[in-house]
Design a protein around this motif. Structure first.
Motif, PDB file in Angstrom:
ATOM      1  N   GLY A   1       0.821  -1.190   0.000  1.00 50.13           N
ATOM      2  CA  GLY A   1       0.000   0.000   0.000  1.00 50.13           C
ATOM      3  C   GLY A   1       0.860   1.247   0.000  1.00 50.13           C
ATOM      4  O   GLY A   1       2.079   1.183   0.164  1.00 50.13           O
ATOM      5  N   THR A   2       0.215   2.377  -0.216  1.00 50.88           N
ATOM      6  CA  THR A   2       0.899   3.660  -0.131  1.00 50.88           C
ATOM      7  C   THR A   2       0.127   4.555   0.825  1.00 50.88           C
ATOM      8  O   THR A   2      -1.087   4.407   1.001  1.00 50.88           O
TER       9      THR A   2
ATOM     10  N   ASP B   1       4.399  -2.536   3.297  1.00 56.86           N
ATOM     11  CA  ASP B   1       4.018  -3.920   3.055  1.00 56.86           C
ATOM     12  C   ASP B   1       3.421  -4.488   4.332  1.00 56.86           C
ATOM     13  O   ASP B   1       3.866  -4.167   5.437  1.00 56.86           O
ATOM     14  N   VAL B   2       2.428  -5.353   4.186  1.00 54.52           N
ATOM     15  CA  VAL B   2       1.777  -5.989   5.324  1.00 54.52           C
ATOM     16  C   VAL B   2       1.629  -7.480   5.048  1.00 54.52           C
ATOM     17  O   VAL B   2       1.257  -7.879   3.941  1.00 54.52           O
TER      18      VAL B   2
ATOM     19  N   VAL C   1       2.457  -8.077  10.442  1.00 50.29           N
ATOM     20  CA  VAL C   1       3.770  -7.435  10.341  1.00 50.29           C
ATOM     21  C   VAL C   1       3.734  -6.362   9.250  1.00 50.29           C
ATOM     22  O   VAL C   1       3.439  -6.660   8.087  1.00 50.29           O
ATOM     23  N   ALA C   2       4.020  -5.134   9.643  1.00 50.36           N
ATOM     24  CA  ALA C   2       4.073  -4.021   8.696  1.00 50.36           C
ATOM     25  C   ALA C   2       5.516  -3.535   8.578  1.00 50.36           C
ATOM     26  O   ALA C   2       6.180  -3.281   9.580  1.00 50.36           O
TER      27      ALA C   2
ATOM     28  N   ARG D   1      11.221   3.022  -2.376  1.00 55.78           N
ATOM     29  CA  ARG D   1       9.969   3.331  -3.075  1.00 55.78           C
ATOM     30  C   ARG D   1       9.203   4.499  -2.455  1.00 55.78           C
ATOM     31  O   ARG D   1       8.165   4.894  -3.003  1.00 55.78           O
ATOM     32  N   SER D   2       9.652   5.018  -1.317  1.00 57.01           N
ATOM     33  CA  SER D   2       8.950   6.116  -0.635  1.00 57.01           C
ATOM     34  C   SER D   2       9.559   7.446  -1.068  1.00 57.01           C
ATOM     35  O   SER D   2      10.675   7.791  -0.673  1.00 57.01           O
ATOM     36  N   THR D   3       8.837   8.175  -1.879  1.00 55.68           N
ATOM     37  CA  THR D   3       9.378   9.354  -2.548  1.00 55.68           C
ATOM     38  C   THR D   3       9.094  10.638  -1.770  1.00 55.68           C
ATOM     39  O   THR D   3       8.074  10.766  -1.082  1.00 55.68           O
ATOM     40  N   LEU D   4       9.994  11.588  -1.917  1.00 56.78           N
ATOM     41  CA  LEU D   4       9.853  12.914  -1.326  1.00 56.78           C
ATOM     42  C   LEU D   4       9.292  13.881  -2.358  1.00 56.78           C
ATOM     43  O   LEU D   4       9.667  13.837  -3.529  1.00 56.78           O
TER      44      LEU D   4
END
Length: 287
Positions: A7-8, A19-20, A53-54, A63-66
């Motif tokens: 997810g985002t 991720d979960v 678990v996350a 993958r987490s962009t600013l």
């Protein structure tokens, strides 16, 4: 390995990728260094037998962009990201949290700022060097890392950084070169993970290291009975005396609590995943 659901989450100034997997009480794993969610691949599936678990890529990593790649990074904002993930995944319910290295710094701030959202925190070698009696020496070391990064580039800065963290400076200085030479020996999944870690290194050295290692936790608040009972400070069995180990040992002594020793050193999560995960499961269940 079980494929997680993904997810985002939109947060201030960034979009987080998470991720979960599994089911049960929520366990949030906060990565450190230049790693992301994939750094927990060795333990996440086993933990998912008992927990939801996350894992996630911290802002600016993988993958987490600013929104603004040049934005200054702050521990409090990273902790707010973790809080918003908790609110997304388990609204209104306290969760268990494990953080390693710089991720452990985030976990400490999360506990002190939002204790109502945290049932238990395990902080593995948070390099909060400002709590140490010789903090002034470490400020000079961090300044040297940044000067080297600006003047000479990434790998010379990494050599200086590694040497300052380790007991054996000659061994540490050789580590970046040895890791680069061994890349061809890695299986495809591990090689891809290492490639992503290497891509994250400039951001880690230039943005995370100077701000996170100059962070001072709220020690007085953390040592109150209400919070101290929820905090487990941990170190690597093989990293005694090394710089990232020392703040955890110092704080455990100050708080009058035991320092839990995990297998391996600062990167025991990667080098000893089965044993590391088994002990983490045990510590999380200990009242």
């Amino acid at each position: 390995m079980t494929a997680p659901s993904t997810g985002t989450l939109r947060v201030h100034g960034a979009t987080l990728h998470y991720d979960v997997r599994g089911q049960g009480p929520l366990l949030l794993l906060i990565p450190g260094g230049a790693g992301g969610a994939a750094s927990f691949d060795g333990i996440a599936d086993d933990l998912a037998a008992e927990y939801t678990v996350a894992t996630y890529d911290p802002r600016g990593m993988s993958r987490s962009t600013l929104d603004d790649p040049e934005a200054e990074q702050r521990v409090a904002e990273h902790a707010d990201d973790a809080l918003r993930l908790l609110e997304r995944l388990t609204p209104g319910e306290p969760a268990r949290v494990f953080g390693v290295s710089s991720g452990a710094i985030v976990a400490l701030h999360l506990l002190s700022a939002h204790p109502e959202r945290v049932e238990r925190v395990v902080a593995h070698e948070p390099p909060v060097v400002e709590v140490l009696p010789d903090a002034v020496e470490h400020r000079a070391f961090l300044a040297h890392v940044q000067e080297t990064f600006r003047a000479e580039g990434l790998m010379p800065a990494m050599a200086v950084f590694a040497a300052g963290l380790r007991k054996d400076e000659a061994e540490a200085a050789a580590e970046p070169r040895r890791e680069a030479e061994s890349e061809i020996e890695l299986p495809p999944q591990a090689a891809a993970r290492r490639e992503q870690t290497m891509a994250n290194l400039p951001y880690f050295v230039g943005r995370i290291v100077p701000r996170f290692m100059s962070y001072t936790p709220d020690v007085q608040r953390l040592q109150t009975e209400a919070l101290a009972d929820r905090l487990v400070l941990a170190g690597g069995q093989d990293s005694r005396g090394e710089l990232p180990y020392r703040p955890a040992a110092f704080l455990a002594e100050r708080f009058g609590t035991d320092l839990v020793h995990f297998p391996g050193g600062h990167t025991g999560l990667t080098t000893h995943p089965a044993e590391f995960g088994a002990l983490l499961r045990k510590v999380l269940c200990t009242a």
